[in-house]
Design an enzyme around this catalytic site. Structure first.
Site, PDB file in Angstrom:
ATOM      1  CG  HIS A  23      -1.640  -1.466   1.572  1.00 55.33           C
ATOM      2  ND1 HIS A  23      -2.055  -1.646   2.540  1.00 55.33           N
ATOM      3  CD2 HIS A  23      -2.766  -1.208   0.305  1.00 55.33           C
ATOM      4  CE1 HIS A  23      -3.119  -2.514   2.183  1.00 55.33           C
ATOM      5  NE2 HIS A  23      -3.214  -1.788   0.942  1.00 55.33           N
ATOM      6  CE  LYS A  47     -13.164  -7.430   2.891  1.00 49.99           C
ATOM      7  NZ  LYS A  47     -12.378  -6.558   2.430  1.00 49.99           N
ATOM      8  NE  ARG A  96      -2.814  -7.276  -4.031  1.00 48.49           N
ATOM      9  CZ  ARG A  96      -3.833  -7.204  -3.707  1.00 48.49           C
ATOM     10  NH1 ARG A  96      -4.006  -7.938  -2.022  1.00 48.49           N
ATOM     11  NH2 ARG A  96      -5.197  -6.869  -3.554  1.00 48.49           N
ATOM     12  CB  SER A 134      -4.005  -6.445   5.264  1.00 52.87           C
ATOM     13  OG  SER A 134      -3.633  -5.199   4.170  1.00 52.87           O
TER      14      SER A 134
HETATM   15  P1  ADP Z   1     -10.043  -3.852  -0.296  1.00 57.44           P
HETATM   16  O1  ADP Z   1     -10.334  -4.492   0.919  1.00 57.44           O
HETATM   17  O2  ADP Z   1     -10.343  -2.697  -0.750  1.00 57.44           O
HETATM   18  O3  ADP Z   1      -8.877  -4.571  -1.139  1.00 57.44           O
HETATM   19  P2  ADP Z   1      -7.069  -3.320   0.287  1.00 57.44           P
HETATM   20  O4  ADP Z   1      -6.721  -2.715   1.432  1.00 57.44           O
HETATM   21  O5  ADP Z   1      -7.018  -4.744   0.632  1.00 57.44           O
HETATM   22  O6  ADP Z   1      -8.300  -2.838   0.615  1.00 57.44           O
HETATM   23  O7  ADP Z   1      -6.740  -2.877  -0.785  1.00 57.44           O
HETATM   24  C1  ADP Z   1      -6.108  -1.314  -1.181  1.00 57.44           C
HETATM   25  C2  ADP Z   1      -6.219  -0.788  -2.397  1.00 57.44           C
HETATM   26  O8  ADP Z   1      -4.645  -1.411  -2.417  1.00 57.44           O
HETATM   27  C3  ADP Z   1      -6.402  -1.773  -3.673  1.00 57.44           C
HETATM   28  O9  ADP Z   1      -6.836  -1.039  -4.847  1.00 57.44           O
HETATM   29  C4  ADP Z   1      -5.419  -3.379  -3.566  1.00 57.44           C
HETATM   30  O10 ADP Z   1      -5.029  -3.878  -4.746  1.00 57.44           O
HETATM   31  C5  ADP Z   1      -4.164  -2.305  -3.795  1.00 57.44           C
HETATM   32  N1  ADP Z   1      -2.974  -2.923  -3.010  1.00 57.44           N
HETATM   33  C6  ADP Z   1      -4.332  -3.538  -2.181  1.00 57.44           C
HETATM   34  N2  ADP Z   1      -1.784  -4.761  -1.584  1.00 57.44           N
HETATM   35  C7  ADP Z   1      -1.406  -4.469  -2.345  1.00 57.44           C
HETATM   36  C8  ADP Z   1       0.192  -4.494  -2.875  1.00 57.44           C
HETATM   37  N3  ADP Z   1       1.078  -5.183  -1.901  1.00 57.44           N
HETATM   38  N4  ADP Z   1       0.495  -3.986  -4.200  1.00 57.44           N
HETATM   39  C9  ADP Z   1      -0.459  -3.018  -4.752  1.00 57.44           C
HETATM   40  N5  ADP Z   1      -1.295  -2.442  -5.061  1.00 57.44           N
HETATM   41  C10 ADP Z   1      -2.016  -3.565  -3.637  1.00 57.44           C
END
Ligand code: ADP
Length: 168
Positions: A23, A47, A96, A134
């Site tokens: 992130h 969630k 990703r 996460s």
């Molecule tokens: P959600 O629950 O909406 O998927 P996240 O917090 O997991 O929210 O992710 C928010 C954003 O960050 C999404 O666009 C996700 O694709 C992106 N994201 C999550 N992990 C990564 C990563 N390792 N590299 C790039 N983008 C990421």
């Protein structure tokens, strides 16, 4: 980028439960191409988050404190409404792998059709974080593995205290 007097204010929505280096990579890179970036931390009643909203916001704020045009706020409901309330016309998302593509495309097109002034900009992940989520980080932390390459030091500390003695 300035367009006349117009500011480009973008939002980066997600759960951030907790924020990872994946992130943060997207946050740093996107903050360089917009005037202001608002990280929107979603209150999602469907969630069951591991960290409270306050904890998630605090972890992001600490990890992004050097980035002066970035702030973090919580929100509930539709991302487009959060964007509108904050006068933002751009949504940032991270990609990703191709597996992210289909659902992200669907979300982006839905958002654009609900609110035509809103566009979504995708940043492809830096390769070293392509596998990171996460959920995976929490799994490794639960079993006492080394997470220092996945999250910033303040988040590592929070995860360690959350899972201290969880797995024996
Ligand atoms: P959600 O629950 O909406 O998927 P996240 O917090 O997991 O929210 O992710 C928010 C954003 O960050 C999404 O666009 C996700 O694709 C992106 N994201 C999550 N992990 C990564 C990563 N390792 N590299 C790039 N983008 C990421």
């Amino acid at each position: 980028m300035k367009r006349g007097n117009l500011l480009t204010r973008a939002i980066y929505p997600g759960s951030f439960d907790p924020v990872t280096l994946g992130h943060l990579d997207i946050i740093e890179r996107s903050s360089r191409v917009v005037d202001e970036l608002i990280i929107g931390v979603l209150i999602n009643n469907k969630k069951n988050p591991t960290f409270t909203m306050e904890e998630r916001l605090e972890m992001i704020r600490e990890a992004t404190k050097e980035l002066k045009n970035v702030k973090a706020l919580s929100f509930e409901g539709l991302t487009v409404d959060f964007a509108r309330q904050n006068d933002a016309n751009l949504i940032i998302r991270g990609l990703r792998a191709v597996t992210d593509f289909e659902s992200e495309m669907q979300i982006a097109q839905t958002n654009h059709s609900i609110m035509s002034q809103i566009d979504t900009m995708f940043f492809t992940t830096s390769l070293e974080y392509a596998f990171l989520s996460s959920t995976i980080v929490k799994e490794v932390a639960f079993y006492g593995g080394d997470i220092s390459g996945f999250v910033p030091p303040n988040v590592e500390k929070m995860l360690k205290s959350k899972y201290a003695g969880a797995h024996n």
